[in-house]
Design an enzyme around this catalytic site. Structure first.
Site, PDB file in Angstrom:
ATOM      1  CG  PHE A 115     -31.720  34.548   1.706  1.00 28.30           C
ATOM      2  CD1 PHE A 115     -32.077  35.839   1.916  1.00 28.30           C
ATOM      3  CD2 PHE A 115     -30.656  33.875   2.645  1.00 28.30           C
ATOM      4  CE1 PHE A 115     -31.671  36.490   2.838  1.00 28.30           C
ATOM      5  CE2 PHE A 115     -30.370  34.664   3.470  1.00 28.30           C
ATOM      6  CZ  PHE A 115     -30.719  35.924   3.819  1.00 28.30           C
ATOM      7  CE1 TYR A 143     -23.726  38.674  -8.248  1.00 29.02           C
ATOM      8  CE2 TYR A 143     -23.679  37.574  -6.066  1.00 29.02           C
ATOM      9  CZ  TYR A 143     -24.468  38.094  -7.184  1.00 29.02           C
ATOM     10  OH  TYR A 143     -25.764  38.312  -7.227  1.00 29.02           O
ATOM     11  N   GLY A 149     -28.975  36.535 -21.120  1.00 29.57           N
ATOM     12  CA  GLY A 149     -30.637  36.226 -21.125  1.00 29.57           C
ATOM     13  C   GLY A 149     -31.165  35.597 -22.291  1.00 29.57           C
ATOM     14  N   GLY A 209     -14.988  29.728  -0.705  1.00 27.56           N
ATOM     15  CA  GLY A 209     -15.886  30.677  -0.520  1.00 27.56           C
ATOM     16  C   GLY A 209     -17.169  30.643   0.025  1.00 27.56           C
ATOM     17  CG  ASP A 210     -19.851  27.236  -0.679  1.00 24.20           C
ATOM     18  OD1 ASP A 210     -20.401  28.253  -1.584  1.00 24.20           O
ATOM     19  OD2 ASP A 210     -19.970  25.953  -1.503  1.00 24.20           O
ATOM     20  NE  ARG A 264     -25.301  28.724   0.567  1.00 21.56           N
ATOM     21  CZ  ARG A 264     -24.489  28.556   1.370  1.00 21.56           C
ATOM     22  NH1 ARG A 264     -24.675  27.996   2.538  1.00 21.56           N
ATOM     23  NH2 ARG A 264     -23.140  28.381   1.095  1.00 21.56           N
TER      24      ARG A 264
HETATM   25  N1  UDP Z   1     -23.381  22.891  -4.176  1.00 24.38           N
HETATM   26  C1  UDP Z   1     -23.003  21.362  -4.260  1.00 24.38           C
HETATM   27  N2  UDP Z   1     -22.762  20.697  -5.502  1.00 24.38           N
HETATM   28  C2  UDP Z   1     -23.010  21.733  -6.359  1.00 24.38           C
HETATM   29  C3  UDP Z   1     -23.406  22.793  -6.407  1.00 24.38           C
HETATM   30  C4  UDP Z   1     -23.600  23.456  -5.301  1.00 24.38           C
HETATM   31  O1  UDP Z   1     -22.982  20.928  -3.034  1.00 24.38           O
HETATM   32  O2  UDP Z   1     -22.750  20.878  -7.572  1.00 24.38           O
HETATM   33  C5  UDP Z   1     -23.552  23.310  -2.579  1.00 24.38           C
HETATM   34  C6  UDP Z   1     -22.899  24.599  -2.713  1.00 24.38           C
HETATM   35  O3  UDP Z   1     -21.652  24.453  -1.895  1.00 24.38           O
HETATM   36  C7  UDP Z   1     -23.813  25.228  -1.480  1.00 24.38           C
HETATM   37  C8  UDP Z   1     -25.135  24.838  -2.019  1.00 24.38           C
HETATM   38  O4  UDP Z   1     -25.022  23.715  -2.712  1.00 24.38           O
HETATM   39  O5  UDP Z   1     -23.472  24.850  -0.282  1.00 24.38           O
HETATM   40  C9  UDP Z   1     -25.917  25.907  -2.874  1.00 24.38           C
HETATM   41  O6  UDP Z   1     -24.984  26.347  -3.877  1.00 24.38           O
HETATM   42  P1  UDP Z   1     -25.295  27.374  -5.067  1.00 24.38           P
HETATM   43  O7  UDP Z   1     -24.144  27.416  -5.816  1.00 24.38           O
HETATM   44  O8  UDP Z   1     -26.922  26.677  -5.517  1.00 24.38           O
HETATM   45  O9  UDP Z   1     -26.024  28.765  -4.544  1.00 24.38           O
HETATM   46  P2  UDP Z   1     -25.145  29.612  -3.523  1.00 24.38           P
HETATM   47  O10 UDP Z   1     -25.683  29.369  -2.062  1.00 24.38           O
HETATM   48  O11 UDP Z   1     -23.401  29.348  -3.601  1.00 24.38           O
HETATM   49  O12 UDP Z   1     -25.520  30.911  -4.057  1.00 24.38           O
END
Ligand code: UDP
Length: 331
Positions: free
Chosen positions: A169, A141, A36, A283-284, A221
Site C-alpha cells: 500500500f 505500471y 537509486g 487514474g486515482d 489511502r
Molecule cells: N495527492 C494529492 N496531492 C498531491 C499528491 C497526491 O492530493 O500533490 C493525493 C492523490 O490524489 C492520492 C493520495 O494523495 O489520493 C496519495 O497519492 P500518492 O501519489 O502519494 O500515492 P498513490 O496512492 O497514488 O500511490
C-alpha cells in the site's frame, strides 16, 4: 541466507537491506543507480552497479555468488509516466524481471520476494482489500506488476520457484534514526510533497479531488511505514520455501484521507501548509486500504507504526535534516 537485492539503493529497497542485514543475512545489492542512491546503502554492503537488461552480467553474478534468494525491487514507479510511455515500463519492469528469473532458473535459485502493488486490484468495489478479490489493474505500471505475478506463478509451477509477492500500500516515513528516507525525482507522493511545503520548497499542496464518495471528499489511502514494509520482506524471505506461491497485502488496514495527512503534517511540523483544492488526478481510485490479516496469520507480521502522526514525524525528521534529499543527483 545469502540474498541478492535488486534495487537496494531505492526507497523501500534501502530500508529492507538494513533490515535484512540486521537479521543476519548476507546481502549483495544490484542497482543501476538510475533512480537509486548509492549513499542510501551502508558502505559495507557490496554494490554491483548494473542493469537487469544485461543477461551476461546476471549470468556471471549468479555463477560467482551462490545466492539462496532474491528480493526484487528494481523497477520504475511513476504511474503517470507509465501511461504515456508504457513500453518503458514493460521493458524494465517485465522483460528485465524475466531476465532475472531466467538467471535464477539457470542457477537453481528458487526463492524470490517480489515488490508488487495494491494497484493490481484496480478500482475494487469492496474495501478493505483481500488478496482473493479479482485483479483489474488499470495503469501500465500496475499491469506490468501483475504480469510479473503471473510469470512468478507459472515459474513456480514449471520449475519450483518459491515466491512471495508483497502488494504494497502507500509506503511512507523514514528510518527511525533519520539517516535514510524518501528521495524521488520528480516527487509525486503526497507526504513528501506536503513536507516540502512545510520546508518552504513549494507554496502549497494541491488536493487532487474533493468530491469523492469518502467522509471528507478526498481519497483514502493506507499509509504503511517503510520500516514495517522492510520487516515484511524479512518475514517473507525467512518463511519462503521452493515451490511456494504466496501473495500478501501489506498495509495497516486504516484508510487516511488527503485532508487528514495535511492536518497531521501541520500539527507535526508547526507549519500552516497551505492547501488548494484541485481537480481529480486521472487514474486515482477513491479508497484503497488493506486487509492484511493473511500475512499477519501466516507470517506473524503486523505493522509496528499504527499512528499516522509517528509515520509523518519520521518522514519530517528525514526531510528536515535532508532538505534536498541525498543530494547526489541534482545538476
Ligand atoms: N495527492 C494529492 N496531492 C498531491 C499528491 C497526491 O492530493 O500533490 C493525493 C492523490 O490524489 C492520492 C493520495 O494523495 O489520493 C496519495 O497519492 P500518492 O501519489 O502519494 O500515492 P498513490 O496512492 O497514488 O500511490
Amino acid at each position: 541466507m545469502k540474498v541478492l537485492v535488486t534495487g537496494g539503493c531505492g526507497y523501500i529497497g534501502s530500508h529492507t537491506v538494513r533490515a535484512l542485514t540486521a537479521a543476519g543475512h548476507h546481502v549483495v545489492v544490484l542497482d543501476s543507480l538510475v533512480t537509486g542512491h548509492r549513499v542510501a546503502l551502508d558502505e559495507r554492503v557490496p554494490l554491483i552497479v548494473g542493469d537487469l537488461c544485461d543477461p551476461k552480467l546476471l549470468d556471471d553474478l549468479f555463477a560467482s555468488e551462490k545466492f539462496d534468494a532474491v528480493v526484487h525491487f528494481a523497477a520504475f514507479i511513476e504511474v503517470g509516466e507509465s501511461v504515456t510511455n508504457p513500453l518503458k515500463f514493460y521493458d524494465n519492469n517485465v522483460s528485465n524481471t524475466i531476465n532475472l528469473l531466467r538467471a535464477m532458473q539457470t542457477h537453481g535459485v528458487l526463492k524470490m520476494v517480489f515488490s508488487s502493488t495494491c494497484a493490481v486490484f484496480g478500482t475494487p468495489d469492496t474495501m478493505p482489500l483481500v488478496e482473493t478479490l479479482p485483479c483489474n489493474p488499470a495503469s501500465p505500471y500496475a499491469r506490468a506488476k501483475y504480469a510479473v505475478e503471473w510469470a512468478l506463478e507459472d515459474s513456480s509451477t514449471a520449475w519450483n520457484l518459491g515466491y512471495t509477492a508483497l502488494r504494497y500500500f502507500n509506503a511512507s516515513g523514514a528510518a527511525s534514526d533519520g539517516t535514510i528516507g524518501e528521495d524521488h525525482d520528480p516527487e509525486s507522493h503526497l507526504i513528501p510533497i506536503v513536507l516540502q511545503v512545510a520546508l518552504g520548497q513549494r507554496e502549497h499542496v494541491k488536493i487532487f479531488g474533493t468530491d469523492y464518495d469518502t467522509p471528507d471528499g478526498t481519497c483514502l489511502r493506507d499509509y504503511i511505514h517503510v520500516e514495517d514494509l522492510a520487516a515484511a520482506h524479512v518475514a517473507a524471505l525467512e518463511a519462503l520455501e521452493p515451490g511456494d506461491k504466496r501473495v500478501y497485502n501489506t498495509g495497516t488496514g486504516h484508510g487516511a484521507s488527503v485532508r487528514e495527512i495535511i492536518d497531521i503534517s501541520r500539527s507535526v511540523t508547526g507549519h500552516p501548509i497551505p492547501a488548494i483544492e484541485a481537480p481529480r488526478r486521472p487514474g486515482d481510485v477513491p479508497k484503497l486500504y488493506a486487509d492484511s490479516s493473511k500475512i499477519q496469520r501466516e507470517l506473524g507480521w503486523s505493522p509496528e507504526y499504527t499512528d499516522l502522526r509517528e509515520i509523518i514525524a519520521s518522514a519530517w525528521r528525514w526531510h528536515e535534516s535532508h532538505p534536498t534529499g541525498y543530494n547526489d543527483k541534482r545538476k
